[in-house]
Design a protein around this motif. Structure first.
Motif, PDB file in Angstrom:
ATOM      1  N   GLU A 209      -8.755   1.284  -0.959  1.00  0.00           N
ATOM      2  CA  GLU A 209      -8.764   1.227   0.595  1.00  0.00           C
ATOM      3  C   GLU A 209      -8.490  -0.325   1.387  1.00  0.00           C
ATOM      4  O   GLU A 209      -7.463  -0.013   2.357  1.00  0.00           O
ATOM      5  N   ALA A 211      -6.197  -2.256  -0.179  1.00  0.00           N
ATOM      6  CA  ALA A 211      -4.851  -2.053  -0.798  1.00  0.00           C
ATOM      7  C   ALA A 211      -3.940  -1.402   0.532  1.00  0.00           C
ATOM      8  O   ALA A 211      -2.821  -1.689   1.183  1.00  0.00           O
ATOM      9  N   ASP A 212      -4.655  -0.514   0.799  1.00  0.00           N
ATOM     10  CA  ASP A 212      -3.858   0.457   2.081  1.00  0.00           C
ATOM     11  C   ASP A 212      -3.349   0.174   3.033  1.00  0.00           C
ATOM     12  O   ASP A 212      -2.812  -0.288   3.705  1.00  0.00           O
ATOM     13  N   HIS A 215      -0.939  -3.262   2.756  1.00  0.00           N
ATOM     14  CA  HIS A 215      -0.511  -2.581   2.997  1.00  0.00           C
ATOM     15  C   HIS A 215       0.659  -2.017   3.716  1.00  0.00           C
ATOM     16  O   HIS A 215       1.578  -2.606   4.849  1.00  0.00           O
TER      17      HIS A 215
ATOM     18  N   PHE B 311      -3.404  -7.228  -6.912  1.00  0.00           N
ATOM     19  CA  PHE B 311      -4.151  -6.403  -5.756  1.00  0.00           C
ATOM     20  C   PHE B 311      -3.759  -4.624  -5.410  1.00  0.00           C
ATOM     21  O   PHE B 311      -4.010  -3.789  -5.210  1.00  0.00           O
ATOM     22  N   PHE B 312      -2.322  -4.305  -5.698  1.00  0.00           N
ATOM     23  CA  PHE B 312      -2.105  -3.035  -5.064  1.00  0.00           C
ATOM     24  C   PHE B 312      -2.590  -2.001  -7.077  1.00  0.00           C
ATOM     25  O   PHE B 312      -1.691  -2.666  -7.571  1.00  0.00           O
ATOM     26  N   ASP B 313      -3.284  -1.598  -6.321  1.00  0.00           N
ATOM     27  CA  ASP B 313      -3.864  -0.999  -7.816  1.00  0.00           C
ATOM     28  C   ASP B 313      -3.536   0.735  -8.301  1.00  0.00           C
ATOM     29  O   ASP B 313      -2.759   1.244  -7.201  1.00  0.00           O
ATOM     30  N   TYR B 316      -4.162   3.195  -5.515  1.00  0.00           N
ATOM     31  CA  TYR B 316      -3.391   2.822  -4.496  1.00  0.00           C
ATOM     32  C   TYR B 316      -1.337   3.824  -4.568  1.00  0.00           C
ATOM     33  O   TYR B 316      -1.155   4.330  -3.933  1.00  0.00           O
ATOM     34  N   ARG B 319      -1.472   7.469  -3.968  1.00  0.00           N
ATOM     35  CA  ARG B 319      -1.686   7.608  -2.564  1.00  0.00           C
ATOM     36  C   ARG B 319      -0.569   7.634  -1.822  1.00  0.00           C
ATOM     37  O   ARG B 319      -0.044   8.042  -1.150  1.00  0.00           O
ATOM     38  N   ARG B 323       2.124   9.407   0.202  1.00  0.00           N
ATOM     39  CA  ARG B 323       3.319   9.596   1.415  1.00  0.00           C
ATOM     40  C   ARG B 323       4.488   9.473   1.689  1.00  0.00           C
ATOM     41  O   ARG B 323       5.102   9.948   2.289  1.00  0.00           O
TER      42      ARG B 323
END
Lengths: 390, 390
Positions: A209, A211-212, A215, B311-313, B316, B319, B323
């Motif tokens: 979350e 990370a979201d 971004h 950090f972006f896993d 993510y 997800r 999108r």
């Protein structure tokens, strides 16, 4: 970086040179720097009828010294933000008398008759009816004016290009929106929070979350933001019998998601509430998220009919405001968490005799705000989470 | 705009001056301009062993003349896009031999041995197994490299500032993402579509969804895009017995939502399918959306472990790709609609003896893609919509 770093003794001549001081006698000057980053001087005449503040960005972080270099063009970002706000909400920022880009120096209204909101709150004061309402309006007026609703497409793209702020955005991306969730030398926390700090770093759902939100912070160019809208960036007081609320220090200003500014303010309000609860001085703290959101929403809706681009219809406004709300809830959560287990902590909690109980409540609240932001669809839903903390 | 507008006779001297031609004899030059915007020349030696293409942006729209001024710095955007793609997918664009920013002129590989994909499709050809796969990979490679996954935060912010393209973005914002849904003098359509054109303009639900996609286009800075990725911007053919796919003309390049590039390609594939259906020449058209998405997703996932920001896993990534998919479906819908009831139409449909039945199907499909993009979660779900058109 061949610019002139001003010392107290330089200020009178500097103010004369730049046309800010034409009285017979030179002003008395004292340095009042207190943030981490910059120097601030106050200059006033002998009888106290005229005064100015001068803020200069150094090519390093003030409290660290030259070993931590920092691009002084953050002062450009600050001047640009003030310039945009001055068009639409001049009553909510200090008056800017001039910006000297060569020396990264802003000459502004002296606000030493006002007090920093965090200081007041820490001393046990309540918010009163004006502070959060004016802050919510500030976000609405500033963000509307610099969004695609308030600004023609080409002008806004020029603003985006001018407002790119890699160095300060990187600080937020790292210190706020990543480090607290990983092992990092910057992080520290009270030993009574060991278990939660460990849990949070092991919580892969929480991290996704964040990370979201991270971004979104990096890619969502909705409006020019303040970028650091905490209770230490707001001054309050009275002038001529009326309330005054002034937002200052927008040096982290950049084009990003509107919810980031609201979320930061909410995080600070929610932490101030935990301090008050711990001290038994709880007053109007629980109302502030609602008051600021209502003022934001009311003002944004009031401005909507003035939008430059009428292809955006009323149904889209509803959807857009819901998303700003949801982002704001999430960023509030990240801001609370990073202020307790990350790099830079809040005096609201650190000055408590035992910061642990309030910090634990705040951390748990922060996590809920991040993870459940999609389902928490109203100020009351956030209140319910606070209440459920027991 | 004091630059030098090159005519056919100027090209040999220009190529020598810039160091692109050192053969004994001057090249033979012919103008082959065929897009709306720019001039293109081909220069080759007598025995055909060496040839170059030169593309120059004029300070107006070529097909309209000086009465429709257009900033030639679109050539800068094109050169910047090629430069970024060349780092990661040099096999999918023409080789660029040099860019002359003073004269807005690009010297590139001569691709006259290849054919424009739209031309081939209009003549009844199939896509074959390579075209959509390479196009999907192109979007993945280009967008990953210029996203926060492929580029350090500060570099990316510099790219955003450099890539702001107000004039061309405004064309897309208006011509693609607004005008078709309102009364506008640009719009025209076949009289057999009167009822649908009217319905679409009265459909407030559709308009709100388009407003949403439009605002995402204006504010979502995910990656550098091609910006105009239709079947007329792709050349295909064979060289040395192997398939060649080259994406060209990225002058609308800007930093935006990745789904915009995929959506444009899908819209063109879906319209080519309706043409083929109308003519009874349907072959592999229905596979192209799936093939390009699968190639995009496979390539993006292949690149993911190389991301600069861990950090972006992985959760993510899932997800994020969902999108991008949803945005792509929506933009595909807007692109179909604007090509039938907006300003610039597609030869795929206009050259049919009776364009109405195929255009009606495409319009209805476009609307479903816009309005139902959240629930259409797979290529098969899009196929089901096509099938349901009857």
């Amino acid at each position: 970086m061949g610019y002139r770093i001003l010392e107290t003794d330089d200020i009178p001549a500097y103010l004369r040179e730049r046309g800010h001081w034409d009285e017979a006698a030179d002003p008395q000057v004292r340095e009042v720097s207190d943030g981490n980053m910059n120097r601030v001087f106050l200059a006033s005449n002998a009888d106290g009828t005229r005064s100015l503040a001068l803020k200069q960005a150094l090519p390093w972080v003030r409290v660290a010294g030259p070993s931590w270099p920092m691009n002084p063009d953050r002062a450009d970002a600050e001047a640009r933000a003030y310039e945009q706000v001055a068009r639409v909400a001049p009553d909510k920022i200090p008056a800017v008398h001039g910006y000297d880009p060569e020396n990264y120096a802003l000459v502004m209204e002296d606000m030493s008759d006002l007090e920093v909101l965090r200081t007041l709150l820490n001393e046990g004061a309540s918010y009163g009816p004006h502070t959060s309402a004016r802050t919510g309006e500030f976000v609405a007026q500033f963000s509307f004016a610099t969004s695609d609703f308030g600004m023609a497409s080409a002008d806004r793209k020029a603003l985006i290009a001018a407002s790119v702020s890699p160095e300060l955005c990187k600080i937020t991306e790292d210190v706020v929106l990543s480090e607290p969730y990983i092992e990092h030398e910057h992080n520290h926390w009270h030993e009574g929070l060991d278990d939660l700090a460990r849990q949070f770093r092991a919580d892969t759902g929480l991290r996704t979350e964040v990370a979201d939100l991270r971004h979104t912070f990096m890619t969502s160019a909705q409006a020019l933001l303040h970028g650091d809208l905490h209770t230490g960036s707001i001054m309050v007081g009275e002038r001529e019998g009326g309330p005054v609320v002034r937002v200052f220090d927008p040096e982290f200003s950049f084009v990003g998601p509107i919810g980031y500014d609201l979320g930061l303010y909410w995080a600070n309000a929610l932490v101030s509430e935990e301090r008050a609860r711990a001290l038994g001085t709880l007053s109007d703290h629980p109302d502030q998220l609602r008051l600021s959101w209502q003022a934001f929403e009311t003002e944004f809706r009031r401005l909507w009919p003035t939008r430059v681009d009428t292809f955006f219809d009323d149904a889209y406004l509803d959807r857009f405001l819901r998303r700003v709300w949801t982002d704001s809830v999430g960023y509030a959560g990240t801001e609370i968490i990073r202020r307790i287990i990350g790099f830079a902590h809040l005096t609201d909690l650190t000055t408590l005799a035992d910061p642990v109980p309030a910090s634990r409540r705040a951390l748990l609240l922060g996590r809920e705000l991040v993870v459940r932001r999609e389902e928490l669809t109203s100020p009351q839903a956030v209140r319910d989470v606070v209440t459920s903390l027991g």
